[in-house]
Design a protein around this motif. Structure first.
Motif, mmCIF file in Angstrom:
data_model
loop_
_atom_site.group_PDB
_atom_site.id
_atom_site.type_symbol
_atom_site.label_atom_id
_atom_site.label_comp_id
_atom_site.label_asym_id
_atom_site.label_seq_id
_atom_site.Cartn_x
_atom_site.Cartn_y
_atom_site.Cartn_z
ATOM 1 N N THR A 103 13.989 -21.565 1.604
ATOM 2 C CA THR A 103 14.646 -20.734 0.593
ATOM 3 C C THR A 103 13.678 -20.403 -0.547
ATOM 4 O OG1 THR A 103 16.706 -21.847 1.121
ATOM 5 C CG2 THR A 103 16.668 -20.596 -0.922
ATOM 6 N N ALA A 104 12.911 -21.406 -0.964
ATOM 7 C CA ALA A 104 11.982 -21.171 -2.076
ATOM 8 C C ALA A 104 10.909 -20.154 -1.686
ATOM 9 C CB ALA A 104 11.330 -22.491 -2.502
ATOM 10 N N VAL A 105 10.411 -20.246 -0.455
ATOM 11 C CA VAL A 105 9.379 -19.306 -0.023
ATOM 12 C C VAL A 105 9.956 -17.890 0.024
ATOM 13 C CG1 VAL A 105 7.906 -18.645 1.928
ATOM 14 C CG2 VAL A 105 8.054 -21.038 1.229
ATOM 15 N N LEU A 106 11.185 -17.769 0.495
ATOM 16 C CA LEU A 106 11.802 -16.437 0.615
ATOM 17 C C LEU A 106 12.203 -15.868 -0.745
ATOM 18 C CD1 LEU A 106 12.876 -14.204 2.481
ATOM 19 C CD2 LEU A 106 15.051 -15.449 2.597
ATOM 20 N N SER A 107 12.641 -16.719 -1.652
ATOM 21 C CA SER A 107 13.326 -16.219 -2.857
ATOM 22 C C SER A 107 12.596 -16.475 -4.167
ATOM 23 C CB SER A 107 14.730 -16.849 -2.930
ATOM 24 O OG SER A 107 15.455 -16.558 -1.761
ATOM 25 N N HIS A 108 11.289 -16.841 -4.113
ATOM 26 C CA HIS A 108 10.645 -17.193 -5.382
ATOM 27 C C HIS A 108 10.397 -15.999 -6.289
ATOM 28 C CE1 HIS A 108 7.024 -16.376 -2.867
ATOM 29 N NE2 HIS A 108 6.429 -16.050 -4.014
ATOM 30 N N HIS A 109 10.615 -14.771 -5.799
ATOM 31 C CA HIS A 109 10.495 -13.601 -6.688
ATOM 32 C C HIS A 109 11.861 -13.029 -7.064
ATOM 33 C CE1 HIS A 109 6.131 -13.230 -6.840
ATOM 34 N NE2 HIS A 109 6.105 -13.526 -5.543
ATOM 35 N N GLU A 110 12.920 -13.759 -6.806
ATOM 36 C CA GLU A 110 14.254 -13.319 -7.237
ATOM 37 C C GLU A 110 14.466 -13.721 -8.695
ATOM 38 O OE1 GLU A 110 16.137 -11.556 -5.368
ATOM 39 O OE2 GLU A 110 15.658 -12.013 -3.263
ATOM 40 N N TYR A 111 15.209 -12.905 -9.437
ATOM 41 C CA TYR A 111 15.561 -13.242 -10.814
ATOM 42 C C TYR A 111 17.076 -13.397 -10.934
ATOM 43 C CZ TYR A 111 10.821 -11.917 -12.283
ATOM 44 O OH TYR A 111 9.463 -11.849 -12.439
ATOM 45 N N LEU A 112 17.516 -14.233 -11.883
ATOM 46 C CA LEU A 112 18.946 -14.545 -11.997
ATOM 47 C C LEU A 112 19.798 -13.316 -12.275
ATOM 48 C CD1 LEU A 112 18.879 -17.883 -14.084
ATOM 49 C CD2 LEU A 112 18.550 -17.528 -11.637
ATOM 50 N N ASP A 113 19.200 -12.268 -12.889
ATOM 51 C CA ASP A 113 19.996 -11.073 -13.220
ATOM 52 C C ASP A 113 20.017 -10.058 -12.081
ATOM 53 O OD1 ASP A 113 17.437 -10.078 -13.264
ATOM 54 O OD2 ASP A 113 17.526 -9.308 -15.316
ATOM 55 N N GLY A 114 19.487 -10.431 -10.925
ATOM 56 C CA GLY A 114 19.550 -9.552 -9.755
ATOM 57 C C GLY A 114 18.413 -8.545 -9.682
ATOM 58 N N SER A 115 17.424 -8.633 -10.593
ATOM 59 C CA SER A 115 16.365 -7.619 -10.621
ATOM 60 C C SER A 115 15.140 -7.995 -9.784
ATOM 61 C CB SER A 115 15.931 -7.363 -12.074
ATOM 62 O OG SER A 115 15.368 -8.554 -12.626
ATOM 63 N N GLY A 116 15.215 -9.127 -9.066
ATOM 64 C CA GLY A 116 14.043 -9.550 -8.287
ATOM 65 C C GLY A 116 14.051 -9.011 -6.867
ATOM 66 N N TYR A 117 13.150 -9.523 -6.030
ATOM 67 C CA TYR A 117 13.082 -9.116 -4.641
ATOM 68 C C TYR A 117 12.868 -10.350 -3.764
ATOM 69 C CZ TYR A 117 7.941 -9.580 -5.012
ATOM 70 O OH TYR A 117 6.656 -10.042 -5.190
ATOM 71 N N PRO A 118 13.069 -10.318 -2.467
ATOM 72 C CA PRO A 118 13.375 -9.126 -1.635
ATOM 73 C C PRO A 118 14.870 -8.757 -1.583
ATOM 74 C CG PRO A 118 12.992 -11.019 -0.217
ATOM 75 C CD PRO A 118 12.752 -11.491 -1.630
ATOM 76 N N HIS A 119 15.767 -9.603 -2.028
ATOM 77 C CA HIS A 119 17.180 -9.316 -1.793
ATOM 78 C C HIS A 119 17.967 -8.970 -3.042
ATOM 79 C CE1 HIS A 119 16.350 -11.726 2.015
ATOM 80 N NE2 HIS A 119 16.759 -10.537 2.436
#
Ligand code: FE2
Ligand code: FE2
Length: 353
Positions: free
Chosen positions: A252-268
């Motif tokens: 999960t960390a590898v997939l989601s380390h560029h996600e931000y709590l406000d939904g502005s990150g990636y990839p999802h």
């Protein structure tokens, strides 16, 4: 790999002598001495260093006394078998290059840094070659990082990271060193610390499959190049899933380390509720690392300024975690700034908070 100790030059045997770094502290000779041309090339290349006091390690294809005598005649100060493991070679180099008068604690931290670097080197080498990721090397790195964090000297760790001559290692050693210090400060138990640090070690492993001219571009990326680069979390996640054996939290960390709590990150574009704490921790370390890193196209940001940026990111990052992270990095920053007589950042960070 040797660039953990600073700038490093690789020379082919047919290069003429004297083109390595003037004042090189260490020479490593990796040649087949059963070939006459190699011996002659080595003799010519090493001539300028014969009386310079530089250490000279020869890696021998065979450890026969004939080869050893030949290596000594060429100026070897140390001899190892060519098939020696990364860890043993780096250990030996560490002993040779340790600053005189170093304290036991500094020497121990240096050894942990070298052990973590050696593990990362094996990991990245395997990832680039498309081979299976070496689990033992990952574990060794994680152990070295956590034991280094026990000592609590983040400053000394950062100093060693800045000496490293390779930006990819630098980033990985920085993020995982920060994550280890952070998990230590949060008072996590050993198993959780291992998980966090493993995630940090692997977080950008997908970059091993990004074209090298994009990865190493000595300038800011174009919009198209950035799109390619933004594939690395997904690539890394797929690599780990394909291999199997990694903890779900690490995936999960590898997939989601560029996600931000406000939904502005990636990839999802995930929202806060879908981003677990260990991932939030890696993200904070990653953003902070990118800010303080040295790059040819941007000056490094001072720690206090970088921390102020994290605070200013507001709802993108976990505020409670960012507050604790400040205790990890600003203690270190204040110690460092004290050396220059500018202990101002505490206040700046408090204002920003
Ligand atoms: Fe990343
Ligand atoms: Fe990263």
């Amino acid at each position: 790999m040797l660039s953990v100790w600073g700038p490093c030059t690789a020379l082919s045997p047919d290069a003429s002598g004297g083109v390595a770094h003037a004042g090189a502290r260490l020479l490593v000779v990796d040649l087949d001495l059963s070939e006459r041309l190699s011996v002659e090339a080595a003799r010519a290349a090493l001539a300028p260093y014969r009386h310079s006091g530089s250490h000279c390690i020869f890696l021998l294809r065979d450890m026969s006394s004939r080869s050893q005598i030949q290596a000594n005649a060429l100026g070897a100060t140390d001899i190892l078998p060519a098939e020696v493991s990364t860890a043993v070679l780096l250990d030996r180099v560490g002993l040779l290059l340790a600053p005189p008068g170093q304290s036991d604690a500094a020497a121990a931290l240096g050894q942990r840094f070298v052990a973590a670097s050696a593990g990362l080197s094996d990991l990245m080498g395997a990832a680039q070659a498309g081979a299976g990721l070496p689990m033992q090397a990952i574990e060794d790195s994680v152990t070295a990082l956590n034991r280094a964090a026990d000592g609590g000297d983040l400053n000394a760790w950062l100093d060693m990271v800045w000496r490293h001559d390779d930006a990819t290692y630098q980033h990985c050693l920085l993020v995982s060193g920060l994550a280890a210090a952070f998990a230590h400060r949060l008072g996590f138990r050993e198993a959780d610390r291992r998980l966090i640090v493993e995630a940090a070690v692997l977080h950008d492993i997908g970059k091993a499959r990004i074209p090298i001219d994009i990865l190493r571009k000595p300038a800011r990326l174009s919009a198209e190049e950035r799109e390619v680069m933004r594939e690395h979390p997904r690539i890394g996640h797929d690599m780990l899933v394909a291999q199997g054996g990694f903890a779900p939290m690490v995936l999960t960390a590898v997939l989601s380390h560029h996600e931000y709590l406000d939904g502005s990150g990636y990839p999802h574009g995930l929202n806060g509720g879908d981003i677990p704490d260990p991932v939030r921790i890696i993200t904070i370390c990653d953003v902070y690392a990118a800010l303080i890193e040295r790059r040819s196209y941007k000056p490094p940001m001072p720690p206090g300024d970088a921390y102020a940026v994290l605070v200013a990111m507001g709802g993108k990052l976990d505020r409670d975690l960012v507050r604790v992270f400040g205790e990890v990095v600003l203690d270190a920053a204040i110690v460092r700034l004290g050396q220059y007589g500018k202990p101002i950042l505490h206040r700046a960070a408090e204002d920003a908070a």
